[in-house]
Each structure stands twice: as structure tokens, then as C-alpha cells.
Design a protein around this motif. Sequence first.
Motif, mmCIF file in Angstrom:
data_model
loop_
_atom_site.group_PDB
_atom_site.id
_atom_site.type_symbol
_atom_site.label_atom_id
_atom_site.label_comp_id
_atom_site.label_asym_id
_atom_site.label_seq_id
_atom_site.Cartn_x
_atom_site.Cartn_y
_atom_site.Cartn_z
ATOM 1 N N PRO A 1 5.368 -16.621 6.705
ATOM 2 C CA PRO A 1 4.666 -16.938 5.557
ATOM 3 C C PRO A 1 5.318 -16.161 4.308
ATOM 4 N N GLU A 2 5.357 -16.740 3.127
ATOM 5 C CA GLU A 2 5.799 -15.998 1.790
ATOM 6 C C GLU A 2 4.836 -15.118 1.258
ATOM 7 N N PRO A 3 5.083 -13.968 0.974
ATOM 8 C CA PRO A 3 4.092 -12.943 0.662
ATOM 9 C C PRO A 3 3.814 -12.955 -1.021
ATOM 10 N N GLY A 4 2.643 -12.573 -1.274
ATOM 11 C CA GLY A 4 2.325 -12.647 -2.808
ATOM 12 C C GLY A 4 2.311 -11.366 -3.142
ATOM 13 N N GLN A 5 1.355 -10.738 -4.049
ATOM 14 C CA GLN A 5 1.216 -9.625 -4.606
ATOM 15 C C GLN A 5 0.801 -8.465 -3.680
ATOM 16 N N TYR A 6 1.615 -7.132 -3.602
ATOM 17 C CA TYR A 6 1.096 -6.283 -2.650
ATOM 18 C C TYR A 6 0.106 -5.355 -3.438
ATOM 19 N N GLN A 7 -0.843 -5.116 -2.556
ATOM 20 C CA GLN A 7 -1.979 -4.426 -2.983
ATOM 21 C C GLN A 7 -1.619 -2.653 -2.543
ATOM 22 N N ASN A 8 -2.682 -1.962 -2.712
ATOM 23 C CA ASN A 8 -2.216 -0.495 -2.367
ATOM 24 C C ASN A 8 -2.172 -0.339 -0.782
ATOM 25 N N LYS A 9 -2.999 -1.060 -0.128
ATOM 26 C CA LYS A 9 -2.835 -1.240 1.415
ATOM 27 C C LYS A 9 -1.347 -1.296 1.753
ATOM 28 N N GLU A 10 -0.736 -2.628 1.277
ATOM 29 C CA GLU A 10 0.597 -2.897 1.564
ATOM 30 C C GLU A 10 1.659 -1.716 1.327
ATOM 31 N N LEU A 11 1.272 -1.323 0.032
ATOM 32 C CA LEU A 11 2.243 -0.354 -0.653
ATOM 33 C C LEU A 11 2.440 0.889 0.264
ATOM 34 N N SER A 12 1.173 1.233 0.754
ATOM 35 C CA SER A 12 1.150 2.456 1.642
ATOM 36 C C SER A 12 1.661 2.109 3.115
ATOM 37 N N VAL A 13 1.834 1.225 3.523
ATOM 38 C CA VAL A 13 2.369 0.553 4.815
ATOM 39 C C VAL A 13 3.953 0.644 4.595
ATOM 40 N N ILE A 14 4.298 0.166 3.571
ATOM 41 C CA ILE A 14 5.826 0.097 3.156
ATOM 42 C C ILE A 14 6.349 1.558 3.105
ATOM 43 N N LYS A 15 5.377 2.572 2.423
ATOM 44 C CA LYS A 15 5.908 3.706 2.286
ATOM 45 C C LYS A 15 6.105 4.496 3.612
ATOM 46 N N LEU A 16 5.141 4.143 4.533
ATOM 47 C CA LEU A 16 5.126 4.850 5.927
ATOM 48 C C LEU A 16 6.390 4.308 6.626
ATOM 49 N N VAL A 17 6.753 3.142 6.547
ATOM 50 C CA VAL A 17 8.027 2.558 7.072
ATOM 51 C C VAL A 17 9.235 3.292 6.798
ATOM 52 N N LYS A 18 9.477 3.668 5.713
ATOM 53 C CA LYS A 18 10.428 4.433 5.041
ATOM 54 C C LYS A 18 10.471 5.856 5.706
ATOM 55 N N SER A 19 9.384 6.492 5.750
ATOM 56 C CA SER A 19 9.385 7.725 6.084
ATOM 57 C C SER A 19 9.392 7.907 7.717
ATOM 58 N N ILE A 20 9.018 6.703 8.532
ATOM 59 C CA ILE A 20 9.186 6.708 10.061
ATOM 60 C C ILE A 20 10.571 6.503 10.338
#
Length: 508
Positions: A374-393
Amino acid sequence: IGAERKMKKIYITTPIYYVNDKPHIGHAYTTILADVINRYYKLIGYKTFFLTGTDEHGLKVQQAALKNNQTPHMHVDTYVKKFKNIWKKLNIEYDYFIRTTDKKHIQQVQHVLQFLYDQGEIYLDEYEGLYSISEERFVTEKEAEEGNFREIKKIKEKNYFFKMSKYQKKLVNYIQNNSEFIKPESRRNEILGFLKKPLNDLCISRPKSRLEWGIEIPFDSNYVTYVWFDALLNYITAIGWNQDNKKFNSCWPADYHLMGKDIITTHAVYWPTMLLACNIKLPKTLLAHGWWLTDENKMSKSIGNIIKPLDLADEFGVDSLRYYLMRNMVLGQDASFSKKLFIKRYNADLANDYGNVINRITILINKNFNGLCPEPGQYQNKELSVIKLVKSIVEEVDKNMQNLKIHDALETIFTLIREINKYLEIRQPWQLVKDNKNPKSPAATCLYVSAEVLRISSLLLTPFIPEKAEITLNSLSQNNMGNDLTFGLLIPNTPVKHPGSLFPRIDE
């Protein structure tokens, strides 16, 4: 992580395994560990060299061959095939397999002996002492009294000795000033304790009247080389020492010599003193891991509790065995092996967590987005926190791998995998999709993020479970995507397939 590491190198070794028996779980563990570390460094852009092989000289080989009416050469060839076959089956990708019967190795061992003899580092002396047939070495009275050695004989004979004692002080200073040299700390302390007592010179020959199957001493044809003196040199002969300087200089010093704790003394005392005498740099890290225990007993042939790695790999799959061995041993400590523990770990991590998330994501995309990412749309806070977690992991996994905290690295990766499951539970794309299946909808965004985190988790798992992680990446059309761990690289509208059940639950 990769850009600044493209020019860096890593040289990893296992011990060379003695060819008087089939490979067991101890051999498999060390070799899988080396393979995992090697694959990880490759993943993040290092140039790697991974060495393993076989130790093929000595009395035990000579006796075993005689018993089976074979020549020693026939005997070792049979066992080398067994080791190579098992490593192939366990998905071990070594760069070079050295045999101590290789012509090049023999020449280089003789070169070292001649060099040390010419420098006055080797001398002939008469020695009387207790000799252990099983260990192929002289033992002290105290060791004999402790009763850990079978078949002890009193022997008086002339032999050649290496002036190991000369390097005692230098070695102690080196160990004290280089905290990374012996890991874990318990083994470092053990070696420093051992070196508090005066170090004897090392007997490095055996008379041919007692042992024929060995490398002949170049300055005295009545003797062959003691098996450890021959075996340890494999780490430099395999990478072209004294023959291919470019290759040798690009690899040496070794980054990691991996071994079981039972051979730490030979690696942390004999080997560095040999190198010091030859004016060769010492390896960076000797890592001694613990033993695998069954019901708290060390696995040993005499007790008959050795677990054969292939039996487990055949029953549960190669990746499952690799995963369990890496996840359940804290490096440096002993670990228990039982079928019950194995099944518990497999079901919890591989079937429930990883297998479940693969199924959920691929099935939902197939059902609702025509099997295309799927093609993603706007990231909400929940998505942004998941993306941030990926980087730290990704950073934490790297830190753990660099510090050889392999089980912690796996636990960190599984934190990310469990996070995908949590995220799916919160977002519930199966509900969102009822309202809107279009590109950039909340359902599309959620499944894109989940699939992308699955891609990164699977990449991080490739050193551990190469086969199943590869299948997962291929199901996300990741064949040509390389090893980039940055978030956001999944290409919308590429095929996503359901890979089938990769980790079916095992009934206990």
C-alpha cells in the motif's frame, strides 16, 4: 549504519576442530556464533574473512586410524567430509576451511620452527614427567591427583622446548593493559591467576618412535611437532603469513578468536607467547564461551549425552536451531539444552511473535490491497513513534553486536517485532479497511508502516535465521533492495506475497 564502514575489515576464527569424532553441539555453537557475527558485519558493510577448519595430527588420530585399519590420511579425510557437510547443512558461510595437513600450512609451521630455533628460542632437553595419553601432553602431579586424566604414563625422554617462560611478564602486562584481549572478564581473571605461578617452557616435539603422524621438525627428522604448536599457527598460515603479505596485512590481527572455555589457556598463554617470539601482533579479542549442559551436566562423550546438531536441525529446521543456540546462551556463561526449553523458545518467539506478524501483514495486504504494497498517507503520532523506535532499535542492536551481546541483540530485535503486533492491535487495519481501501488511507498507512518495520526486523534477523528471513524479505519483494536499515524504503505497489507458514507451532 553502512557508509563509514565500507573500508573496514573483520577477521573471525573458530578453533580448528580435532578430527577424532563427529561434530557435536559444542562445535556447532561456536561455528554458528562465528557465522552470525560474520554475517552481521557483512550486513553493515564490512569486508569480512571467516576461517574454520580441522586439526588433523596427533596420537589420537594415529590410534583411531590403526583401530579402523586405515591410514591416518584416510581417517582424517573421512571426518573432514563430515564437518564440511554439517557446516553446509547449518548454513555456515565460511571463507576458508583450513586443514593442518595442507601443504602450505605444513611449510609455514616448519618455517616458524626453524626461525625460532635459529633465534635460540627452542632448545633440546631431557624431561621426565607424567604424560596423559588422552590429552597428548605432560601433566603435573597435582593434575594427575585430581583424576581428570585417563591413561597417565611416566615418561623420560629428550624433547625440544620453546622458551615460553621468557614471555610471561610481557604477556601479563599485555593482558592487564588490554581489557578487550580476553573476554569475558571471568576468563581474563582466570588466565591472570594462572600466570601468577611461574610459567614452564613448552615441550613442542614428540619423538617419532612414539608419534609418527605429525609435522616433522625441520632441524631434527627424529621428531614431529606437538599438535598444539602446529594447530594454533593455522590462524596466520590460512591468511598468507610469510607468503601473501598483502592478504595477511589486510586481515591480521584477528578481530575475534572464538572458542569454548576449555581451550582458553592454550589460546591465551601458548598462542600469544608464540606470536611475541615471532614479532607478530597479538589478536584483538579471544572470546571463550561456556558449555552446553543437559540437566546441568557438561555434554561429554564419556557420559554419552552429546546432542547431535543435525538431529535437531532435521527435526525442527536449521534456522530454529541457530536461533535457539544464539538466544539461549549468554556469552561467557554455561547454558542448558533440553527439548522442552527449545520448544518453549521456538513457540514463543518464532511461531507466536515473528511468524504471527508475517502472516497478519501479508494476508491483510493480499486480501485488501490486491497483493501490492500500500501507499502510505500522512503519519500520525503513533506512526512517528514507531519510526523513532526503529532507529533506536537499529542502533541498540548494533551496540549489542559490537559488544558480543548476541542474546541481547536478539531480544532487542524481538522488541521491535512485538511492537509491530502492538501497533496492529491499536490501529486495527482490518477495521480501518472497511471505511477506506484507497492509497494513502489510514489502513494503507498502517499496513505500509507494519510491512516496512517487518522488512527492517527481517534484515536484522538475516545473520541468525538466514533462510527464513530471506523468504520473508522476498515475500515483500526485497530481492534487490540491499541491506539498508533506513525506514521508508519499501516501494508502494510492489508485490507482497504470503510466504506460507514459516514457523508452525510445535505441540509440546
